[in-house]
Design an enzyme around this catalytic site. Structure first.
Site, short mmCIF file in Angstrom:
data_model
loop_
_atom_site.label_atom_id
_atom_site.label_comp_id
_atom_site.label_asym_id
_atom_site.label_seq_id
_atom_site.Cartn_x
_atom_site.Cartn_y
_atom_site.Cartn_z
N ILE A 149 71.53 70.66 58.13
CA ILE A 149 72.48 71.75 58.23
C ILE A 149 72.61 72.08 59.71
O ILE A 149 71.71 71.81 60.50
CB ILE A 149 72.05 72.99 57.40
CG1 ILE A 149 70.69 73.52 57.84
CG2 ILE A 149 72.04 72.67 55.93
CD1 ILE A 149 70.25 74.77 57.07
N ASP A 150 73.75 72.60 60.08
CA ASP A 150 74.03 72.83 61.50
C ASP A 150 73.00 73.77 62.13
O ASP A 150 72.38 74.58 61.44
CB ASP A 150 75.42 73.44 61.67
CG ASP A 150 76.52 72.51 61.20
OD1 ASP A 150 76.30 71.29 61.22
OD2 ASP A 150 77.59 73.02 60.80
#
Length: 330
Positions: A149-150
């Site tokens: 995930i970012d």
């Protein structure tokens, strides 16, 4: 000498396997991988290239050769030292066993080192936290990252600690056989309030640092979204809380898809074109939101080794929770 049916990988030791005449005949690397489920085919190919696989004492290097009946030995070298350095960084651990670990990643922490973020990442923290319990992914003592995930997105992440778990989790993600639910606080509200977005996503032709919805090329991306709460007047909403379920996992997928609907994540510095209303901007400032308002809230899957059904939920982090409370007063 053990047979394929009861073999287990011994890191830094010799792995023995007996192939019968009935089991022989196929391509060698594929046959060994079929009978040694804890080793990937790529790992076996690498071991053969390094001269670590023998049959009846003869070194085997031709991966495409036909498998013959006999007794095989694979020398599994000790894991090499991982390049990232272990760092004593606090982690919120939701679950951990000998095979995998599930953590609630805070915003601002990258998943793994990259140019610009050489340290302070989830991988650095896991190397310290897991220590000797990492048996090696592909022969290297490191956590097995199967999804990301970012950096500025918060929430649940699962990481493999062994080759077997890494292969199993990778297969689950590849088959989309995993539950992933994200909470997004967005500008305005999408129309319709509930739908499935199906597009091709790839690199933007105008900005290679960005992803974009493409008319041709790219990879198929599928996001299911549902509007849970609308903030402000129903006829002219200022913001909304959405739940997004991923069917695929492309880079920046939710952020790109929501922006394509005209409702980007609040605070998104890349895809948040167009300012929110002054009231929403004030709420963002008061809540201290300095990132995209996106949170990986739920992760559910079948344990790739034990078969246990697992499901993890993470509450909204403080910045998003406070922002939602302030938006509710609009």
């Amino acid at each position: 000498m053990n047979t394929a049916d009861d073999e287990e990988v011994l890191v830094g030791d010799i792995l023995a396997l007996t192939l019968t005449a009935e089991q022989a005949g196929g391509r060698l690397d594929k046959t060994l991988a079929e009978h040694l489920p804890d080793l990937s085919r790529a790992r076996i190919q690498a071991l053969m290239a390094a001269g670590q696989v023998t049959r009846e004492g003869k070194v085997l290097t031709d991966t495409s050769a036909k498998a013959q009946a006999g007794e095989y030995e694979l020398l599994i070298p000790p894991p090499e030292a991982a390049e990232p350095q272990a760092q004593a960084i606090a982690l919120t651990v939701l679950y951990e066993d000998a095979y995998l670990i599930v953590v609630d990643k805070p915003p601002g922490m990258a998943v793994h080192p990259a140019p610009g973020t050489p340290s302070g990442t989830l991988v650095n923290a896991l190397l310290h936290h897991c220590g000797d319990s990492l048996s090696g992914i592909g022969g290297v003592a490191r956590p097995g990252i199967v999804h990301r995930i970012d950096k500025e997105t918060s929430g649940v992440v699962v990481v493999a600690k062994t080759d077997a778990a890494h292969q199993g989790l990778s297969a689950l993600f590849a088959a989309h056989d995993i539950d992933r639910i994200y909470v997004a606080l967005v500008r305005g509200a999408p129309t319709p309030p509930k739908a499935t977005i199906v597009t091709q996503i790839g690199r933007s032709s105008t900005d290679r640092k960005k992803m974009a919805v493409l008319k041709s090329g790219g990879r198929e991306a599928i996001t299911h979204y549902s509007t849970r709460t609308v903030f402000g007047q129903q006829k002219k909403p200022q913001a909304a809380r959405l739940e997004c379920t991923l069917e695929t996992g492309r880079t920046h997928q939710i952020r790109v898809h929501l922006a394509s609907k005209g409702s980007p994540c609040l605070g998104d510095p890349v895809y948040g074109s167009g300012p929110p209303t002054p009231a929403v901007r004030d709420a963002m400032a008061q809540a201290g939101l300095t990132r995209q308002a996106l949170h990986a809230a739920v992760l559910g899957f079948v344990h790739p080794v034990t078969g246990e059904t697992l499901r993890f939920e993470s509450p909204l982090p403080p910045d998003m929770a406070q922002l939602e409370a302030l938006l509710s007063a609009l």
